[in-house]
Design an enzyme around this catalytic site. Structure first.
Site, short mmCIF file in Angstrom:
data_model
loop_
_atom_site.label_atom_id
_atom_site.label_comp_id
_atom_site.label_asym_id
_atom_site.label_seq_id
_atom_site.Cartn_x
_atom_site.Cartn_y
_atom_site.Cartn_z
N ASP A 98 0.83 -1.20 0.00
CA ASP A 98 0.00 0.00 0.00
C ASP A 98 0.86 1.25 0.00
OD1 ASP A 98 -2.36 1.44 0.02
OD2 ASP A 98 -2.55 1.42 2.19
N CYS B 45 -19.27 -14.30 -5.22
CA CYS B 45 -20.22 -13.33 -4.66
C CYS B 45 -21.64 -13.65 -5.12
CB CYS B 45 -19.86 -11.91 -5.08
SG CYS B 45 -18.43 -11.22 -4.22
N CYS C 279 -25.32 -11.89 -4.30
CA CYS C 279 -25.27 -11.16 -3.03
C CYS C 279 -24.94 -9.68 -3.23
CB CYS C 279 -24.23 -11.79 -2.11
SG CYS C 279 -24.07 -10.98 -0.50
N CYS D 141 -22.86 -5.96 0.74
CA CYS D 141 -21.94 -4.83 0.94
C CYS D 141 -22.52 -3.54 0.37
CB CYS D 141 -20.57 -5.14 0.36
SG CYS D 141 -20.57 -5.56 -1.40
N CYS E 136 -23.69 -0.16 3.04
CA CYS E 136 -22.79 1.00 3.09
C CYS E 136 -23.55 2.24 3.58
CB CYS E 136 -22.20 1.27 1.70
SG CYS E 136 -21.07 2.68 1.69
N CYS F 261 -16.91 7.58 0.74
CA CYS F 261 -16.48 6.49 1.61
C CYS F 261 -16.00 7.01 2.96
CB CYS F 261 -15.35 5.71 0.91
SG CYS F 261 -14.66 4.39 1.92
N CYS G 279 -13.96 2.48 8.33
CA CYS G 279 -15.30 1.89 8.37
C CYS G 279 -15.18 0.45 7.92
CB CYS G 279 -16.24 2.66 7.43
SG CYS G 279 -17.91 1.98 7.31
N CYS H 195 -20.42 -8.90 4.91
CA CYS H 195 -20.06 -9.92 3.93
C CYS H 195 -20.16 -11.32 4.54
CB CYS H 195 -18.65 -9.68 3.42
SG CYS H 195 -18.10 -10.93 2.22
#
Length: 366
Positions: free
Chosen positions: A152, A206, A209, A212, A216, A232, A259, A266
């Protein structure tokens, strides 16, 4: 990093070396490693569209880097492969049903909610150090090679590389997901000039589904696999140094750093793996603290309490900005004279940024 790129290419058994890498990585606390190629051309249109839509917000470096994120060899000329790694970060003592505990914290207005990943040691420090150890072991085994270590910390499409190398699939929240580990893990990479054998991608699970997207708080997941950072909460409380948009403040609740909602919702995270490293154990000061406890920290205490933590990089002003928003939301949920008094007391000496958020918070109790 060292050596002429690729000079070791013809002198090692790729399959055997990959097996050795897996063993070394496991001993260092990594949950899984893979190997990806460097041709990410098919990911470039999506990256360009996301940037063109302004979804990166004020993270101007993303636009400045542009397509460099999809071209690992521009970071290290001669790169042939990317060794990808994931490391679980749920503390070892995390109980079963941990999601329910987190949801309860979010429903307790006077409690400060810090994203799970940030309650322990800064993952940048942990992963970078252990990736470097892994690279050193590799170099000791085969001789000098060209490499660079990242976590990152560079313009690199980390999730794209992770999914191409089989560490999981891209969930609709854009995070990497694994059937046996959910999404509660960090990613890191080692760019190398070795033609290691590629590890195959896995299939996505996924299905239909949309948990998520539905959960949010700010509807930042605007479509499957697309996040608008400007909405976000992680971006607003960590990356942005600007005033938090007024219309989004009530939706932040008591989330003061990051968050986890899309991960809590999930279904795959019921399988989330625990970390084998004590680095990610939650610090006592960040384990279900109250807003008032954290508000009482002056800058010296903030720096002391966040030493070696990812939280430190946002600084005391953003920290208190985030707390002020959460305190305003707590006031709206029910009158609390102590919170109100603390805000009033701090207002006269607050910076312009903080004073504006304090004023908003106080207005929520009227």
């Amino acid at each position: 990093m060292s050596s002429t790129p690729g000079e070791q290419g013809a002198h090692f058994d790729g399959a055997a070396l990959l097996e050795q890498l897996r063993g070394w990585a496991g001993a260092l606390g990594f949950s899984q490693i893979g190997v990806a190629g460097i041709d990410l051309a098919s990911a470039e249109p999506g990256l360009l569209a996301w940037l063109a839509a302004g979804h990166h917000g004020s993270m101007h470096y993303m636009k400045a880097h542009g397509l460099k994120r999809a071209r690992p060899a521009e970071l290290l000329p001669g790169t042939l492969r990317v060794i990808t790694a994931r490391m679980n970060y749920l503390p070892a003592a995390t109980p079963e049903g941990w999601q329910a505990i987190e949801w309860q914290g979010l429903q307790t207005p006077e409690q400060a909610q810090v994203s799970v990943y940030a309650r322990g040691r800064d993952y940048h420090k942990v992963l970078r150090n252990r990736l470097q150890q892994l690279a050193t072991q590799l170099e000791q085994a085969i001789g000098p090679l060209g490499y660079r270590v990242f976590t990152d910390s560079a313009p690199l499409l980390e999730v794209e590389l992770a999914t191409r190398s089989g560490l999981g699939w891209r969930g609709k929240h854009t995070l990497a997901l694994d059937r046996e580990a959910g999404s509660m893990f960090f990613l890191g990479e080692i760019l190398v000039d070795l033609p290691l054998p590629l590890t195959p991608p896995t299939t996505a699970h996924c299905g239909q589904c949309t948990a998520c997207l539905d959960v949010c708080p700010t509807q930042a997941i605007t479509a499957p696999y697309r996040v608008d950072a400007r909405r976000c909460i992680s971006y607003l409380t960590i990356e942005s140094d600007e005033p938090i948009p007024v219309e989004l403040r009530p939706l932040i609740g008591n989330r003061i750093y990051g968050c986890d909602d899309c991960q809590l919702a999930c279904p795959w995270n019921k399988f989330a793996g625990r970390s084998s490293l004590p680095d990610f154990d939650a610090r006592e000061a960040l384990s279900a603290p109250t807003l008032l406890q954290l508000w009482r920290w002056d800058e010296a205490e903030f720096l002391r309490r966040t030493e070696g933590s990812a939280i430190r990089r946002i600084g005391i002003q953003r920290w208190r900005r985030n707390l002020a928003v959460a305190m305003g939301n707590a006031l709206r949920a029910g009158e609390n004279g102590e919170i109100r008094a603390a805000l009033v007391q701090a207002r006269p000496e607050a910076s312009a940024l903080l004073a504006e958020h304090i004023a908003w918070a106080l207005s929520e109790s009227l």
